[in-house]
Design a protein around this motif. Structure first.
Motif, PDB file in Angstrom:
ATOM      1  N   ASN A 147       8.933  50.849 -13.289  1.00 30.24           N
ATOM      2  CA  ASN A 147       9.320  51.355 -14.612  1.00 30.24           C
ATOM      3  C   ASN A 147       9.735  52.806 -14.548  1.00 30.24           C
ATOM      4  OD1 ASN A 147       9.350  49.468 -16.663  1.00 30.24           O
ATOM      5  ND2 ASN A 147       7.184  49.638 -17.113  1.00 30.24           N
ATOM      6  N   GLY A 148       8.833  53.660 -14.032  1.00 25.30           N
ATOM      7  CA  GLY A 148       9.051  55.097 -14.067  1.00 25.30           C
ATOM      8  C   GLY A 148      10.317  55.487 -13.334  1.00 25.30           C
ATOM      9  N   VAL A 157      15.200  52.676 -21.949  1.00 25.26           N
ATOM     10  CA  VAL A 157      14.186  53.090 -22.921  1.00 25.26           C
ATOM     11  C   VAL A 157      12.795  52.757 -22.393  1.00 25.26           C
ATOM     12  CG1 VAL A 157      13.266  52.626 -25.230  1.00 25.26           C
ATOM     13  CG2 VAL A 157      15.731  52.948 -24.911  1.00 25.26           C
ATOM     14  N   VAL A 158      12.640  51.577 -21.803  1.00 30.78           N
ATOM     15  CA  VAL A 158      11.338  51.148 -21.303  1.00 30.78           C
ATOM     16  C   VAL A 158      10.801  52.144 -20.264  1.00 30.78           C
ATOM     17  CG1 VAL A 158      12.391  49.563 -19.605  1.00 30.78           C
ATOM     18  CG2 VAL A 158      10.036  49.222 -20.284  1.00 30.78           C
ATOM     19  N   GLY A 159      11.660  52.665 -19.415  1.00 31.08           N
ATOM     20  CA  GLY A 159      11.236  53.594 -18.372  1.00 31.08           C
ATOM     21  C   GLY A 159      10.726  54.918 -18.931  1.00 31.08           C
ATOM     22  N   TRP A 160      11.449  55.461 -19.907  1.00 27.42           N
ATOM     23  CA  TRP A 160      11.078  56.782 -20.443  1.00 27.42           C
ATOM     24  C   TRP A 160       9.891  56.706 -21.381  1.00 27.42           C
ATOM     25  CZ3 TRP A 160      12.331  61.216 -18.251  1.00 27.42           C
ATOM     26  CH2 TRP A 160      13.321  61.159 -17.282  1.00 27.42           C
ATOM     27  N   VAL A 161       9.762  55.590 -22.122  1.00 25.66           N
ATOM     28  CA  VAL A 161       8.562  55.415 -22.942  1.00 25.66           C
ATOM     29  C   VAL A 161       7.351  55.302 -22.019  1.00 25.66           C
ATOM     30  CG1 VAL A 161       7.352  53.848 -24.520  1.00 25.66           C
ATOM     31  CG2 VAL A 161       9.777  54.370 -24.885  1.00 25.66           C
ATOM     32  N   PHE A 162       7.503  54.546 -20.949  1.00 27.36           N
ATOM     33  CA  PHE A 162       6.427  54.390 -19.981  1.00 27.36           C
ATOM     34  C   PHE A 162       5.994  55.749 -19.422  1.00 27.36           C
ATOM     35  CE2 PHE A 162       4.986  53.986 -15.586  1.00 27.36           C
ATOM     36  CZ  PHE A 162       3.979  53.045 -15.693  1.00 27.36           C
ATOM     37  N   LEU A 163       6.983  56.545 -18.947  1.00 24.44           N
ATOM     38  CA  LEU A 163       6.668  57.849 -18.351  1.00 24.44           C
ATOM     39  C   LEU A 163       5.942  58.762 -19.339  1.00 24.44           C
ATOM     40  CD1 LEU A 163       9.950  58.588 -16.344  1.00 24.44           C
ATOM     41  CD2 LEU A 163       7.653  58.300 -15.388  1.00 24.44           C
TER      42      LEU A 163
ATOM     43  N   MET B  79       8.310  46.874 -27.106  1.00 25.60           N
ATOM     44  CA  MET B  79       7.486  48.059 -27.319  1.00 25.60           C
ATOM     45  C   MET B  79       6.000  47.773 -27.453  1.00 25.60           C
ATOM     46  SD  MET B  79       9.705  50.277 -26.940  1.00 25.60           S
ATOM     47  CE  MET B  79       9.264  51.874 -27.573  1.00 25.60           C
ATOM     48  N   GLY B  80       5.604  46.611 -27.952  1.00 22.21           N
ATOM     49  CA  GLY B  80       4.177  46.272 -28.044  1.00 22.21           C
ATOM     50  C   GLY B  80       3.539  46.345 -26.666  1.00 22.21           C
ATOM     51  N   GLY B  81       4.087  45.587 -25.738  1.00 21.77           N
ATOM     52  CA  GLY B  81       3.553  45.555 -24.384  1.00 21.77           C
ATOM     53  C   GLY B  81       3.711  46.885 -23.675  1.00 21.77           C
ATOM     54  N   VAL B  82       4.860  47.535 -23.866  1.00 15.02           N
ATOM     55  CA  VAL B  82       5.137  48.781 -23.133  1.00 15.02           C
ATOM     56  C   VAL B  82       4.202  49.905 -23.595  1.00 15.02           C
ATOM     57  CG1 VAL B  82       6.848  50.574 -22.699  1.00 15.02           C
ATOM     58  CG2 VAL B  82       7.522  48.178 -22.665  1.00 15.02           C
ATOM     59  N   ARG B 147      17.260  44.997 -23.948  1.00 14.26           N
ATOM     60  CA  ARG B 147      17.549  45.790 -22.739  1.00 14.26           C
ATOM     61  C   ARG B 147      18.351  47.035 -23.070  1.00 14.26           C
ATOM     62  NH1 ARG B 147      18.663  41.071 -18.259  1.00 14.26           N
ATOM     63  NH2 ARG B 147      16.645  40.074 -18.593  1.00 14.26           N
ATOM     64  N   VAL B 148      17.723  47.969 -23.760  1.00 14.43           N
ATOM     65  CA  VAL B 148      18.460  49.143 -24.226  1.00 14.43           C
ATOM     66  C   VAL B 148      18.209  50.355 -23.347  1.00 14.43           C
ATOM     67  CG1 VAL B 148      18.723  48.498 -26.631  1.00 14.43           C
ATOM     68  CG2 VAL B 148      16.596  49.563 -25.877  1.00 14.43           C
ATOM     69  N   THR B 149      19.223  51.228 -23.297  1.00 16.59           N
ATOM     70  CA  THR B 149      19.094  52.495 -22.588  1.00 16.59           C
ATOM     71  C   THR B 149      19.145  53.637 -23.602  1.00 16.59           C
ATOM     72  OG1 THR B 149      21.470  52.736 -22.297  1.00 16.59           O
ATOM     73  CG2 THR B 149      20.289  51.533 -20.575  1.00 16.59           C
ATOM     74  N   LEU B 150      18.782  54.831 -23.152  1.00 16.59           N
ATOM     75  CA  LEU B 150      18.853  56.003 -24.037  1.00 16.59           C
ATOM     76  C   LEU B 150      20.289  56.257 -24.507  1.00 16.59           C
ATOM     77  CD1 LEU B 150      16.337  58.345 -22.152  1.00 16.59           C
ATOM     78  CD2 LEU B 150      15.918  57.034 -24.242  1.00 16.59           C
TER      79      LEU B 150
END
Lengths: 182, 181
Positions: A147-148, A157-163, B79-82, B147-150
Motif C-alpha cells: 500500500n505505502g 488514494v488507498v496508498g496515501w490514506v494508508f500512509l 475506505m471502511g477497511g482502509v 480505484r481512484v488516484t489523487l
C-alpha cells in the motif's frame, strides 16, 4: 555520545550502510522493473496470509479452509508473491552475512533502554504487534510495501490514506509506549 | 515479451525479492531501533527511504505508463477497511517494531523477536481469514470509492503532485540532515 550509538549494531553499521536515499532510489527503480517485467507491484502480506491459510488446515480441516471465502481466492501455493517473500528473506540474509552484521538479537537497544533486558517481555509484545499489524494490513488490503510504496507511487488514494493513518496511530502508540514515566 | 508469466516470472520473483531484501538491510530498516526511532522522531531513515522510493518509483512508473509500456495497478479505496486497517496497522507496527516486509528481512539478519512477531502475523492472517466472510459484507463494503488516484479526485496532474512531493522532501530532509537525524 549516547548509549545506543555505542551498541554493536550501530557501530558495525557505520561502516557498511548505504545512504537511505540510495536505498530508496533503488527500491523505486526496482518498482519500475517489476511493473514492466512481471506487472506485479511489490507487496508482502498477501503471501503471508496465504501461509496463514495453510496453517489453518490442521486446526479446522482442509475442507473448511478450501471453502473459506478468503482462502478460496488466496490458496497457499508457491506463486509469485510467496517466492518474492522467499527472495526478500534470502536478500537480507546475504546482505547481513556479506556485511558481517548478522547476529542474534533477542532484545533491541531502544526497547531495552525503556523496558529492560527481558526477552519474554519483548517477545510477548512483538507477537501481539504481529497479530494486529497483519490483521490491519489485510483489512487495508496491503502493508507498507504493497500500500505505502506500491500504491503511494501510483498516487492511489488507498496508498496515501494508508500512509497518513498508519503514521498517525504509530506515532501515538510510540508516544504512549516511550513517554517518560513521571 | 512483457509481462512475463509462468516459470520465468517465478524465478524472477526470487531475484526481485532478493534485491528488495538486500536494499532493506543496507538501508538499516531491518533494525527495530531504526524503525522505532522514526516514530519517536529521533531517526528519519524510514521516511528517507520511503519518500525517495515513492518519488523515484512514481515518476518512472508514470513515464512508463505514458509510453504505454505498463498499466497502472491501482487498488480499491474501500475506505471502511482502509481506515480501520491502517489505524490497526500503525499500532501493530510500533508494537512489533517492524512492518511485514522488514520483519521477514529482519528474521534473516538474526532478529529472534522479529521471528516471534512473524508467528503473530500468521495468527493475525488466520484470524482475518476466519472473519472474512463477515468482514466482506460489512467493514470491507463500507464507503468504497473504487480505484481512484489523487489526480482523479482533485483534477491536479500527477506531475504536479510529484513536484510538490519532491519540494517537501528536499525541505524536510535538509532540516533533518542539518540536525543529523
Amino acid at each position: 555520545m549516547t548509549v545506543s550509538s555505542l551498541s554493536p549494531s550501530t557501530a558495525a553499521h557505520g561502516r557498511i550502510d548505504w545512504s537511505p536515499y540510495l536505498v530508496g532510489a533503488g527500491i523505486g527503480v526496482l518498482s519500475w522493473v517489476v511493473f514492466v517485467v512481471v506487472a506485479a507491484p511489490i507487496g508482502i502480506t498477501t503471501a503471508v496470509s496465504q501461509l496463514s491459510g495453510g496453517l489453518a488446515v490442521p486446526l479446522v480441516g482442509a475442507e473448511a479452509v478450501a471453502q473459506n471465502a478468503y482462502w478460496a481466492r488466496h490458496p497457499m501455493r508457491l506463486d509469485y508473491g510467496t517466492l518474492f517473500l522467499v527472495g526478500t528473506f534470502l536478500g537480507a540474509l546475504a546482505s547481513s552475512l556479506a556485511a558481517r552484521t548478522w547476529r542474534l538479537e533477542q532484545v533491541p537497544a531502544v526497547w531495552a533502554e525503556r523496558f529492560g533486558p527481558s526477552p519474554l517481555k519483548r517477545y510477548a509484545v512483538a507477537f501481539i504487534g504481529g497479530v494486529i499489524a497483519m490483521y490491519g494490513a489485510r483489512l487495508a488490503n496491503g502493508c507498507t510495501s504493497g500500500n505505502g510504496i506500491s500504491q503511494g507511487l501510483q498516487l492511489a488514494v488507498v496508498g496515501w490514506v494508508f500512509l497518513a493513518v498508519m503514521f498517525a496511530t504509530g506515532l501515538l502508540t510510540a508516544f504512549i509506549l516511550f513517554r517518560q514515566p513521571r | 515479451m512483457f509481462p512475463m508469466t509462468g516459470t520465468a516470472a517465478l524465478v524472477l520473483a526470487v531475484a526481485f525479492g532478493f534485491a528488495f531484501g538486500w536494499l532493506l538491510d543496507r538501508g538499516r530498516v531491518t533494525h527495530y531501533d531504526t524503525i522505532l526511532n522514526q516514530f519517536r522522531f529521533k531517526d528519519f531513515t524510514v521516511l528517507k527511504v520511503m519518500l525517495t522510493a515513492i518519488i523515484v518509483g512514481g515518476v518512472g512508473v508514470l513515464a512508463l505508463v505514458d509510453l504505454g509500456l505498463v498499466k497502472m495497478a491501482v487498488r480499491d479505496a474501500n475506505m471502511g477497511g482502509v481506515l480501520l486497517g491502517s489505524a490497526l496497522f500503525g499500532v501493530g507496527m510500533v508494537l512489533y517494531g517492524y512492518c511485514p516486509g522488514t520483519g521477514v528481512a529482519a528474521i534473516a539478519t538474526g532478529s529472534v523477536h522479529a521471528l516471534v512477531g512473524a508467528a503473530g502475523m500468521l495468527v493475525g492472517g488466520m484470524l482475518y481469514g476466519f472473519n472474512y466472510p463477515w468482514l466482506k459484507d460489512t467493514v470491507l463494503a463500507w464507503w468504497n470509492l473504487g480505484r481512484v488516484t489523487l489526480p482523479d479526485i482533485t483534477g491536479v496532474p500527477a506531475l504536479v503532485f510529484f513536484a510538490a512531493l519532491a519540494v517537501l522532501a528536499v525541505a524536510l530532509f535538509s532540516v533533518v540532515e542539518s540536525r543529523r537525524l
